[in-house]
Design a protein around this motif. Sequence first.
Motif, mmCIF file in Angstrom:
data_model
loop_
_atom_site.group_PDB
_atom_site.id
_atom_site.type_symbol
_atom_site.label_atom_id
_atom_site.label_comp_id
_atom_site.label_asym_id
_atom_site.label_seq_id
_atom_site.Cartn_x
_atom_site.Cartn_y
_atom_site.Cartn_z
ATOM 1 N N LEU A 1 -6.526 8.339 0.090
ATOM 2 C CA LEU A 1 -7.745 7.579 0.360
ATOM 3 C C LEU A 1 -8.586 7.462 -0.897
ATOM 4 C CD1 LEU A 1 -8.730 8.982 3.819
ATOM 5 C CD2 LEU A 1 -7.442 6.955 3.237
ATOM 6 N N PHE B 1 2.928 -0.118 5.019
ATOM 7 C CA PHE B 1 2.046 0.872 5.616
ATOM 8 C C PHE B 1 2.824 1.931 6.387
ATOM 9 C CE2 PHE B 1 -0.021 1.889 9.630
ATOM 10 C CZ PHE B 1 -1.067 2.642 9.152
ATOM 11 N N ILE B 2 3.774 1.479 7.218
ATOM 12 C CA ILE B 2 4.450 2.428 8.107
ATOM 13 C C ILE B 2 5.517 3.211 7.348
ATOM 14 C CG2 ILE B 2 6.260 0.928 9.051
ATOM 15 C CD1 ILE B 2 4.073 2.899 11.326
ATOM 16 N N ILE C 1 0.871 -1.171 0.000
ATOM 17 C CA ILE C 1 0.000 0.000 0.000
ATOM 18 C C ILE C 1 0.907 1.219 0.000
ATOM 19 C CG2 ILE C 1 -0.243 0.430 2.490
ATOM 20 C CD1 ILE C 1 -3.390 0.405 1.652
ATOM 21 N N LYS D 1 12.485 -5.128 5.513
ATOM 22 C CA LYS D 1 11.273 -5.860 5.867
ATOM 23 C C LYS D 1 10.410 -5.107 6.866
ATOM 24 C CE LYS D 1 12.869 -10.340 4.557
ATOM 25 N NZ LYS D 1 14.081 -9.745 3.928
ATOM 26 N N ILE D 2 10.166 -3.826 6.592
ATOM 27 C CA ILE D 2 9.237 -3.057 7.412
ATOM 28 C C ILE D 2 7.919 -2.974 6.638
ATOM 29 C CG2 ILE D 2 8.879 -0.916 8.669
ATOM 30 C CD1 ILE D 2 11.815 -0.412 8.516
ATOM 31 N N GLN D 3 6.820 -2.974 7.389
ATOM 32 C CA GLN D 3 5.524 -2.954 6.713
ATOM 33 C C GLN D 3 5.408 -1.733 5.797
ATOM 34 O OE1 GLN D 3 3.084 -2.959 10.119
ATOM 35 N NE2 GLN D 3 2.748 -5.146 10.066
ATOM 36 N N ILE E 1 13.476 0.472 1.289
ATOM 37 C CA ILE E 1 13.382 0.294 2.743
ATOM 38 C C ILE E 1 12.406 -0.833 3.060
ATOM 39 C CG2 ILE E 1 12.653 1.372 4.896
ATOM 40 C CD1 ILE E 1 13.641 4.013 3.785
ATOM 41 N N LEU F 1 3.835 5.765 5.338
ATOM 42 C CA LEU F 1 3.318 6.770 6.274
ATOM 43 C C LEU F 1 4.411 7.786 6.581
ATOM 44 C CD1 LEU F 1 0.789 7.243 8.087
ATOM 45 C CD2 LEU F 1 2.046 6.131 9.886
ATOM 46 N N ALA F 2 5.621 7.275 6.839
ATOM 47 C CA ALA F 2 6.747 8.167 7.078
ATOM 48 C C ALA F 2 7.007 9.009 5.839
ATOM 49 C CB ALA F 2 7.989 7.360 7.444
ATOM 50 N N ILE G 1 -6.956 4.864 -3.101
ATOM 51 C CA ILE G 1 -7.173 3.495 -2.626
ATOM 52 C C ILE G 1 -8.623 3.089 -2.880
ATOM 53 C CG2 ILE G 1 -7.203 2.008 -0.585
ATOM 54 C CD1 ILE G 1 -4.938 3.718 0.546
ATOM 55 N N LEU H 1 -7.436 -6.233 -2.038
ATOM 56 C CA LEU H 1 -6.474 -5.533 -1.188
ATOM 57 C C LEU H 1 -5.413 -6.460 -0.643
ATOM 58 C CD1 LEU H 1 -8.906 -3.100 0.395
ATOM 59 C CD2 LEU H 1 -6.682 -2.487 -0.491
ATOM 60 N N THR H 2 -5.670 -7.771 -0.721
ATOM 61 C CA THR H 2 -4.660 -8.699 -0.247
ATOM 62 C C THR H 2 -3.588 -8.919 -1.302
ATOM 63 O OG1 THR H 2 -6.325 -10.305 -0.848
ATOM 64 C CG2 THR H 2 -5.943 -9.970 1.479
#
Lengths: 322, 341
Positions: free
Chosen positions: A245, A117-118, A62, A113-115, A108, A121-122, A248, A258-259
């Motif tokens: 939003l 999403f996060i 995402i 291996k960071i989600q 990154i 977000l950053a 998406i 979404l999966t």
Amino acid sequence: MLKRQHMPIVVTVALFILIFIAGSFRYTGFFSAQVLLNLLIDNAFLLIVAIGMTFVIVSGGIDLSVGSVIALTTMISATLLQDGWPAGVVIPLVLFIGAVFGAGMGAIIHYFKIQPFIVTLAGMFLARGLCYVISTNTITITDPFYTSVAQTKVSLPGGTFISISVLIALLVFAAAFYLAHYTRFGRNTYALGGSEQSAVLMGLPVARTKVGVYMFSGFCSALGGVVFTFYMLSGYGLHAIGMELDAIAAVVIGGTLLTGGFGYVAGTLFGVLIQGVIQTIISFEGTLSSWWTRIVIGLLLFLFIVLQKLFSSRQLLQKRRA
Amino acid sequence: MKHHLFWPLTVLALLLLFNLLYDPSFFSIKIRDGHLYGTLIDILNFGAPLMLVAIGMTLVIATKGIDLSVGSIVAITGAMACLTISKGADQNALGLVLTAVGLSLALSLALGLWNGFLVAGVGIQPIIATLILMVAGRGIAQLITSGQIITVTSDRYEYIGAGALFTLPFSIFIVAAVFAAASLLTRKTAIGMFIEAVGNKPVASRLAGIRSRSVVIAVYLFCGLCAGIAGLILSSNVSSADGNNAGLWYELDAILAVVIGGTSLNGGRFYLAGTVIGALIIQTLTTTIYMTGVPPEITLVVKAFVVLVVCLIQSESFRKTLTHRWKTRRYPAEKELTRHA
């Protein structure tokens, strides 16, 4: 015979046609080619961004940074143009920045291996913050190239017209369609979304694909930002808030799971058109206020997600029986 | 092995130390009209809504979920409370204020239940399930306020967010109460263990006899309630409700606070005290940036780097990359081994 995998997109297209017909019966002057084309004119940037988002979501990730990257693009363009840089340099430069930004996030996500999403977000915070670092005010654009592109109308038969932005958006759409269905990169993206583990075991270039997907999304956001700049003729840090939003939502309404691993670029086009037609109906209605758009889109999002759920669980059941 | 609060507390201490060196008046607290005033009190007061939302978010994240809709819930409950009060004949009547508070909290519980139902009942991924309310919620908030900013003039309502009890802001006591309730419920009863079990492996915990569905729903209910209380505090602090901007980006700040507090986004572990410190770090950072005269817009850039650094430290592969080089330099054979492993 209709293929089972085309069901979601058929539902989306049918819904769009249904809403459009309903609008045509209810409001005079709604049923015209120009209203239809206006949907594209007003949502060209959303379409471009949503196409990039489609790839990310198909790959199982995402990207929350798209809205901010648009704002950053408008901001950088406006500042550089104000300083007298030619448009021919500014546009490639912002596209490059967008692509690098996306690739950085992708790297990154993959290597550490960071989600997604996060990380995105950053990225969203970073891009939005950089806008404010450049300036907190609106910077208007007076560059002759930008204003002429903004005002040019491409005439079509029947007295209708579209803007240059629509041409760009349709070009991106065609390129993305080709990329998704006729290239290795596209197939790798689907494979990655289906199961990353299997993709690794199959020897597919997972790293390259994942970084590439986010790079493409970053590029699309920057291009969407350029088109958005044509549309607004200004740079502002608060531009395109919440656009992620909308993008998406457009992708989900377009039938992409979404999966990950399943979805069509064409569906996204209709997802964007459905959002556009809802906005148009609300503006035709006159008495309804703009916030109904959000509520209706939220409802549609809910409906489509539940539909997806039913659809995929039924598919699973059939697989199990077979 | 360090204590899990070591890093959050160190960061907070460093931030405070910086402020002490930059401007010693940062720590001065005055008593005026029987109330305490000072930057530290302000941080606690303004940070109260964030702490509340983050406490709720911690439990959600502990079940491997996420709640993106908290910002919208903040806006909706604030709008609901202000609308109810503004409709009343006597805006200061105790009954009216209590009705408003009750109505909004009930609404926030209903919204939390909706999220929980989508996640546990329908089985939608948490990000997506709560995204629906995040998108629609702002619309609902604006629907309640009819797109206007509703202003109320009610001393009793204002007390929630701006009043003082025992010389301290009342909101601090609300946070303390919620924090105490959450800690007691999760650490002195089995609920906390259930939550962590569900976050670790939903299937295994279900097989072990935990009603994971009820646990997940309860967690989203609690998160909704926390966001609701935060909405009341925020709107009563400014005596108005803004459907569009109230609680904007609260979900992100809350997630950030939780992550800084040491709770992993992968679920299965949570630290409520860490979260509260995380929220305080964010609020102190914001205040510091205001105090030092750096344009406040920089906050976003700083936050971006903080999120990234915290996540990188938590990421196993990042730590491996860091330690890898130095390990293999000492044992060349290990490199050979890992290549074949």
